[in-house]
Each structure stands twice: as C-alpha cells, then as structure tokens.
Write an enzyme that holds these catalytic residues in place. Structure first.
Site, PDB file in Angstrom:
ATOM      1  N   PHE A 185       0.857  -1.190   0.000  1.00 54.57           N
ATOM      2  CA  PHE A 185       0.000   0.000   0.000  1.00 54.57           C
ATOM      3  C   PHE A 185       0.892   1.239   0.000  1.00 54.57           C
ATOM      4  O   PHE A 185       1.778   1.372   0.837  1.00 54.57           O
ATOM      5  CB  PHE A 185      -0.924   0.032   1.219  1.00 54.57           C
ATOM      6  N   LYS A 234       2.460   9.753   8.474  1.00 58.62           N
ATOM      7  CA  LYS A 234       1.743   9.321   9.671  1.00 58.62           C
ATOM      8  C   LYS A 234       2.311   9.916  10.979  1.00 58.62           C
ATOM      9  O   LYS A 234       2.004  11.034  11.283  1.00 58.62           O
ATOM     10  CB  LYS A 234       1.642   7.791   9.701  1.00 58.62           C
ATOM     11  N   ASP A 278       9.031   2.282   1.810  1.00 56.72           N
ATOM     12  CA  ASP A 278       7.899   3.085   2.274  1.00 56.72           C
ATOM     13  C   ASP A 278       7.740   2.838   3.774  1.00 56.72           C
ATOM     14  O   ASP A 278       7.270   1.793   4.203  1.00 56.72           O
ATOM     15  CB  ASP A 278       6.638   2.667   1.506  1.00 56.72           C
TER      16      ASP A 278
HETATM   17  C1  LIG Z   1      -0.986   5.307   5.128  1.00 57.30           C
HETATM   18  C2  LIG Z   1       0.048   4.873   4.176  1.00 57.30           C
HETATM   19  C3  LIG Z   1       0.343   5.603   3.011  1.00 57.30           C
HETATM   20  C4  LIG Z   1      -0.461   6.803   2.605  1.00 57.30           C
HETATM   21  O1  LIG Z   1      -0.344   7.854   3.496  1.00 57.30           O
HETATM   22  P1  LIG Z   1      -1.376   9.089   3.413  1.00 57.30           P
HETATM   23  O2  LIG Z   1      -0.845  10.055   4.421  1.00 57.30           O
HETATM   24  O3  LIG Z   1      -2.734   8.556   3.738  1.00 57.30           O
HETATM   25  O4  LIG Z   1      -1.308   9.609   2.028  1.00 57.30           O
HETATM   26  C5  LIG Z   1       1.389   5.189   2.224  1.00 57.30           C
HETATM   27  N1  LIG Z   1       2.110   4.094   2.533  1.00 57.30           N
HETATM   28  C6  LIG Z   1       1.860   3.362   3.630  1.00 57.30           C
HETATM   29  C7  LIG Z   1       2.716   2.188   3.941  1.00 57.30           C
HETATM   30  C8  LIG Z   1       0.817   3.714   4.476  1.00 57.30           C
HETATM   31  O5  LIG Z   1       0.540   2.970   5.556  1.00 57.30           O
END
Ligand SMILES: *Cc1c(COP(=O)(O)O)cnc(C)c1O
Length: 399
Positions: free
Chosen positions: A138, A252, A223
């Site tokens: 994700f 986050k 990520d």
């Molecule tokens: C939440 C998340 C995103 C997206 O972050 P947003 O601030 O909602 O755009 C991207 N990568 C990972 C692994 C995430 O958990």
C-alpha cells in the site's frame, strides 16, 4: 448513542462524501485513550492510523505546537523556517544515510516524491522509469501511488492509471527477478506491509532486494509511512534488518499528530530533485515540524523504541495465547507495536466486538485485525486491554 453523536453523524452522512464508514464521533484524547461526543472512553489501538505514536495530548508536543502556532504557522518554501530545517537535520542523523530530506504533507505525497526522484534519476541513467512494487502493498491514494498499490480495491474504477509499475510477490525474490526488465529503475516496498495484512519482510527477502538493486543498478525505496518513526522498535523499520535503502518515505507519526510527509535520500541522491522540478506549498510546515521535533524528543527521552519492543512482545504473547485457545484465530504477526491477528472470520466482526468492549482496533485486509497502539502503551495498561480482547473473543466465538 446520545443526541450529540447522532446529530453530528447525521450531518456527516448528509454532507461528507462516503469514502469512509465511521460510526463514532471523537471529541478529545489523552494518552492512549479517546473520548466520544457522549463522553464514552475508549483505548485507542488505532492511534489515528499510526499517527499518535507519543499519545494524545502529549505535553511536550502540545507546548511545541502552541509556541510555534503563536510565532509562525506558515511561510511557504520561498523562505526557510527553523523547525523544518532542524527536523531535516535530525532525520538525516537518525537515518545514517548522509543524504537530504524533501518535506510534503502526507504519505502519498512522500511516495510521489520518491517515484519522481527515481524517474528523474532513471532518465539520466539509461532512460529507465519502471518501478517494481508488491502485491498486498500500500502506497497511497494519488493516481501514481494507486498504480504503485497492487490491490484491486484501491485501483478499480480509476483507469487509466499511470504506467511504469510492475508487480511482484512479497517475500518471494524469484518473482522480483521476473518483474525486473530493461526499463526498471527501482524496487519499492514496505519493510512491514501495513494495510495489506501486517506482514513483515523476511530478513532474507530484504537482503535479496538490496542485492538485486546493487547488481542491476536499481534504487531501493522503502515506504516507512506506517512502520517507520519508531513503531517497530527502531527509528525506521529497515534498521531492523541489516540493509540500507537509497530512499525512504515517512508520514503518519512524523508530524507528532499533525500532517507531514518526508522523503529521505542517501548521499548519492541528495541533489536529484532540484528547483523548479518539484515543490509543495505547505511542505515543511513549521507547526508540524515543531510537533515532529517534540515527538522525537519524547521518543528519545522516554525510551519509546525500547518500550515498543518490550510491550509489543507482551501484547504478542497475550494474542498468541488467544490463538492457542480459539480455532478461529490463526496467527499473530508483525513487529514491535505493529501487530496483526490473523482470523478465519471477517476481521471486521472482531473489530466491532472490540469496540463494544471499549477498545478501538483496525482491520488490515479482510482477515487481519491490526493493533497500532501509541508507543507510550505501558505494561500496566495491558491487563485491562487483554481482558477486553478476551471478552470480545468470548462474545464472538463463545467461551
Ligand atoms: C498510510 C500509508 C500511506 C499513505 O499515506 P497518506 O498520508 O494517507 O497519504 C502510504 N504508505 C503506507 C505504507 C501507508 O501505511
């Protein structure tokens, strides 16, 4: 539910686009608990989806926000602000990669910046642009990060998606080799897949990805939006493995509860993104940065990395006890205070039962209940929480 929650939910349903399906109206938070509009209290093991890592209403963070809000809330990147500059310095130091930072406002934007940097670098290094990402991964909700997210629920209905992504299976290095072609420039992965089911990369797999990147001159992008910033017991989840990425992204928890994203590079890639090829009006917002610096101070001074490991292990043991007790529970997995309970039934059903007991948790895919409590979670809090989980499971499965 009293009139207050009903009233707000009524307006919400009528006026806010139905991209989410919430049922609780929150009014305040303190430490690991939140309170709804009717005064009911919950333990929050969602942390606002991994954001409130140092707990709600943390004194140092609140004071930093108040002081910075009074001094300067925004100035754009036409000017330098001190908090964001010091936060960049701190992130580079914590990473040990010797590179530089680009600030933005969210995880999706941080990954967009990583994708753009990889493409810009690839254009000058063999005309390459394709990025290998992983099924069950994700990376966000912008079109490019949706294209990078190899999951139907995220992509369906949004064609045509940007091109330039190829998909491989997580923890399967042969499938990565098969996905690499002439145009491949980078491999992007989460060290612990979050939304896709709280699945940690194996040591062997991460090292295999690093070795492939070295062999084929590809960039390794991690990520860290969910797993980073202390959640798994190291500042960045990749530090729990014996590898170094070329680029990694944060969001986050980075802004201490306020919106903030960042791309962090190694030394070689520090000057690839140059003016005017990338920018963000709000990127490096001074209030978010001040909150982020305060959050780092809290994590360091209160030993929250060690706490995530210690309390995470205790929570894992308790969850394993439930797995041993109930046939309907299959496994516990994750790292630190990023834990997933794999269930045979719909994870949603368990999350609802936990909510009735006063514990807020998340799903991760259809069959995983996900726990992302604040890293301030104390051993003393666990007894109460484990009782709630026990009661919720008894209610769902019978004793
Ligand atoms: C939440 C998340 C995103 C997206 O972050 P947003 O601030 O909602 O755009 C991207 N990568 C990972 C692994 C995430 O958990």
């Amino acid at each position: 539910m009293s009139n207050k929650s009903q009233e707000i939910l009524g307006i919400y349903k009528a006026k806010v686009m139905p991209t989410y399906t919430p049922s609780i109206v929150l009014s305040s938070g303190k430490g690991i608990t939140v309170r709804d509009a009717d005064g009911r209290s919950y333990y929050d093991f969602t942390s606002g989806i991994g954001v409130q890592s140092v707990g709600y209403g943390n004194k140092k963070v609140v004071e930093a926000i108040q002081a910075q809000a009074a001094a300067l809330t925004h100035c754009s990147n036409l000017f330098v602000n001190e908090p964001a500059t010091l936060l960049a310095e701190k992130l580079v130091e914590l990473s040990g990669l010797g590179g530089k930072v680009f600030f933005c406002n969210s995880g999706a934007e941080a990954n967009e910046a990583a994708i753009k940097l990889a493409r810009k670098w690839g254009a000058a290094n063999g005309g390459r642009y394709e990025i290998v990402t992983f099924r069950q991964g994700f990376h966000g909700r912008t079109l490019a990060t949706v294209a990078a997210t190899a999951q139907a629920w995220c992509q369906d209905g949004y064609d045509p998606l940007p091109v330039g992504f190829a998909y491989a299976d997580f923890n399967d290095i042969e499938s990565v080799k098969a996905a690499i072609g002439d145009k491949t420039v980078a491999i992007m992965l989460e060290a612990v897949q979050g939304e896709g089911g709280v699945m940690p990369a194996t040591d062997e797999f991460i090292k295999g990805v690093r070795a492939l990147c070295d062999e084929k001159n590809l960039l390794m992008i991690v990520d860290e939006v969910q797993a980073g910033f202390g959640r798994t017991g190291t500042w960045f989840a990749w530090q729990g493995y014996d590898v170094k990425p070329d680029l990694f992204t944060l969001a986050k928890a980075l802004g201490g509860g306020l919106p903030m994203g960042a791309l962090v590079s190694n030394a070689a890639l520090a000057d690839v993104l140059t003016a005017p090829s990338h920018a963000s009006t709000f990127g490096g917002n001074p209030v978010s940065a001040a909150a982020g610096l305060a959050a780092i101070d809290v994590i360091e001074s209160e030993g929250l990395l060690e706490n995530a490991v210690k309390v995470g292990e205790l929570l894992r043991e308790a969850l394993q006890g439930f797995v041993d007790k109930y046939d309907q529970l299959l496994a516990v997995r994750g790292k630190g205070l990023m834990l997933g309970l794999v269930v045979k039934c719909e994870a949603k059903e368990i999350v609802e039962a936990l909510k009735s007991q006063g514990l807020l948790a998340l799903t991760a895919g259809a069959n995983v209940v996900r726990f992302l409590p604040p890293l301030t979670l104390a051993e003393d809090d666990l007894e109460d929480v484990i009782d709630m989980i026990s009661d919720a499971l008894d209610c769902t499965f019978g004793e």
